[in-house]
Design an enzyme around this catalytic site. Structure first.
Site, PDB file in Angstrom:
ATOM      1  N   HIS A  96      -2.816 -12.242 -29.312  1.00  0.00           N
ATOM      2  CA  HIS A  96      -3.222 -10.974 -28.705  1.00  0.00           C
ATOM      3  C   HIS A  96      -4.146 -10.207 -29.649  1.00  0.00           C
ATOM      4  O   HIS A  96      -3.721  -9.773 -30.718  1.00  0.00           O
ATOM      5  CB  HIS A  96      -1.952 -10.164 -28.425  1.00  0.00           C
ATOM      6  CG  HIS A  96      -2.179  -8.851 -27.776  1.00  0.00           C
ATOM      7  ND1 HIS A  96      -1.971  -7.651 -28.424  1.00  0.00           N
ATOM      8  CD2 HIS A  96      -2.605  -8.528 -26.529  1.00  0.00           C
ATOM      9  CE1 HIS A  96      -2.228  -6.651 -27.602  1.00  0.00           C
ATOM     10  NE2 HIS A  96      -2.620  -7.150 -26.440  1.00  0.00           N
ATOM     11  N   HIS A 149     -10.894  -3.514 -27.728  1.00  0.00           N
ATOM     12  CA  HIS A 149      -9.819  -3.252 -26.774  1.00  0.00           C
ATOM     13  C   HIS A 149     -10.126  -2.155 -25.766  1.00  0.00           C
ATOM     14  O   HIS A 149      -9.662  -2.193 -24.628  1.00  0.00           O
ATOM     15  CB  HIS A 149      -8.525  -2.909 -27.524  1.00  0.00           C
ATOM     16  CG  HIS A 149      -7.391  -2.617 -26.609  1.00  0.00           C
ATOM     17  ND1 HIS A 149      -6.978  -1.341 -26.301  1.00  0.00           N
ATOM     18  CD2 HIS A 149      -6.598  -3.449 -25.882  1.00  0.00           C
ATOM     19  CE1 HIS A 149      -5.977  -1.406 -25.445  1.00  0.00           C
ATOM     20  NE2 HIS A 149      -5.720  -2.666 -25.177  1.00  0.00           N
TER      21      HIS A 149
HETATM   22  O1  G3P Z   1      -4.145  -8.307 -21.672  1.00  0.00           O
HETATM   23  C1  G3P Z   1      -2.791  -8.434 -21.956  1.00  0.00           C
HETATM   24  C2  G3P Z   1      -2.484  -7.278 -22.780  1.00  0.00           C
HETATM   25  O2  G3P Z   1      -3.429  -7.293 -23.811  1.00  0.00           O
HETATM   26  C3  G3P Z   1      -2.624  -6.061 -21.938  1.00  0.00           C
HETATM   27  O3  G3P Z   1      -2.617  -4.973 -22.650  1.00  0.00           O
HETATM   28  O4  G3P Z   1      -3.773  -3.006 -23.348  1.00  0.00           O
HETATM   29  O5  G3P Z   1      -3.321  -4.795 -25.000  1.00  0.00           O
HETATM   30  O6  G3P Z   1      -5.084  -5.099 -23.279  1.00  0.00           O
HETATM   31  P1  G3P Z   1      -3.769  -4.463 -23.604  1.00  0.00           P
HETATM   32 CA    CA Z   2      -5.798  -7.341 -23.292  1.00  0.00          CA
END
Ligand code: G3P
Ligand code: CA
Length: 312
Positions: A22, A64
């Site tokens: 992530h 992000h």
């Molecule tokens: O895309 C999966 C997860 O990353 C969603 O949350 O806000 O971290 O992009 P975010």
């Molecule tokens: Ca994401």
């Protein structure tokens, strides 16, 4: 930059639990930097995530948010570009301008306080923003030089905002993906979006054959599962949407995973953080509860090494 597709590019693995790095190995290095992506690659996840936003000159940038001021030093360099809401927007900067910024560990722009206290120190190092193309070339290049088969997991960020700014982020992303050989479900790419109308548009109007994941945020969205299954191949819920009451000190689960599986949808919850455990007493307990007991098909994690090790 001319796109080059690795000729022996392998196909996507679909029948095991997958680990998605992530924002890269973001538990260890500032999120979405090339360094965080290279470190993640070395940890052997199945996919590395890219959140995508457009620059003023229509270059997809890996970051992000549509904002710059919580992960860069923009506020000290471009004061004239601040909007009325006191924020700095990626879309107001050319790619060349964006590359002059220093990227930092995430912080609160109002207080300057670092978000995750025990992570890489805020303001240290010399990290830069980069384009989606540059990151694909890093991952495809490393796949070639190491013989690995790590996929990409891009997210289209705030398509409505981009439309209001006169830009079709989705079309630009689909073109980039196609240029680099990601065109259908077997290719090692999963495309995700929170905006359900946009993800449906990708399948129906834009006729994409990619593996699509519908991101979810709220419990009431469970009622939309059947509709999601008409265009998506999986869902990406907030992990709390999976948890129900604790009975005799054991977690019980909502119907979300079972309902999704019945419709043939994979389930990839976000975000597994070893330093933000909330209702869990350890990361081990979080992984056991969600990955094994709740039977999900994969996880977004800031700590890909720990989840890879757990699953192995
Ligand atoms: O895309 C999966 C997860 O990353 C969603 O949350 O806000 O971290 O992009 P975010
Ligand atoms: Ca994401």
């Amino acid at each position: 930059m001319s796109p080059r597709v690795h000729s022996t590019r392998q196909k996507m693995k679909t029948n095991k639990k997958i680990v998605i790095a992530h924002r890269g190995a973001s538990g260890y290095l500032p999120e979405h930097t090339m360094e965080a992506k290279a470190m993640a690659f070395a940890m052997n996840p199945d996919f590395i995530e890219q959140d995508l936003v457009l620059s003023k000159d229509n270059i997809p940038v890996v970051i992000h948010d549509i904002y710059l001021d919580d992960v860069t030093d923009v506020a000290t360099k471009f004061t004239v570009k601040k909007r009325k809401d006191n924020r700095y927007y990626v879309i107001d900067f050319t790619f060349e301008e964006l590359q002059t910024l220093r990227v930092s560990e995430r912080f609160n722009p109002k207080t300057s306080e670092q978000f995750y206290k025990n992570r890489f120190p805020k303001g240290k190092g010399n990290f830069k923003l980069h384009s989606f193309e540059q990151e694909i070339e890093l991952i495809q290049g490393l796949n070639k030089s190491t013989g690995k088969n790590i996929g990409i997991y891009p997210e289209i960020k705030d398509p409505e905002f981009h439309k209001k700014e006169g830009k079709d982020l989705t079309k630009i992303i689909l073109k980039t993906l196609a240029d680099y050989g990601y065109k259908n479900k077997q290719d090692n790419c999963i495309l995700q979006c929170f905006d359900a109308k946009e993800l449906e548009r990708i399948r129906v109007e834009l006729k994409s054959e990619l593996f699509l994941v519908q991101l979810m945020e709220f419990p009431e969205e469970v009622k939309n599962l059947q509709h999601f299954a008409t265009y998506a191949n999986g869902i990406g819920p907030w992990y709390k949407q999976l948890l129900d009451k604790k009975v005799d000190d054991k977690f019980t689960f909502t119907s979300l995973v079972a309902g999704a599986h019945k419709l043939g949808l994979k389930v990839h919850p976000y975000t597994f953080r070893a330093d933000a455990l909330d209702e869990f007493s350890s990361f081990e307990e979080m992984m056991q509860t969600l990955l094994i007991d709740a039977s999900v098909d994969g996880a977004f994690t800031d700590f890909p090494d720990l989840v890879v090790e757990f699953l192995n």
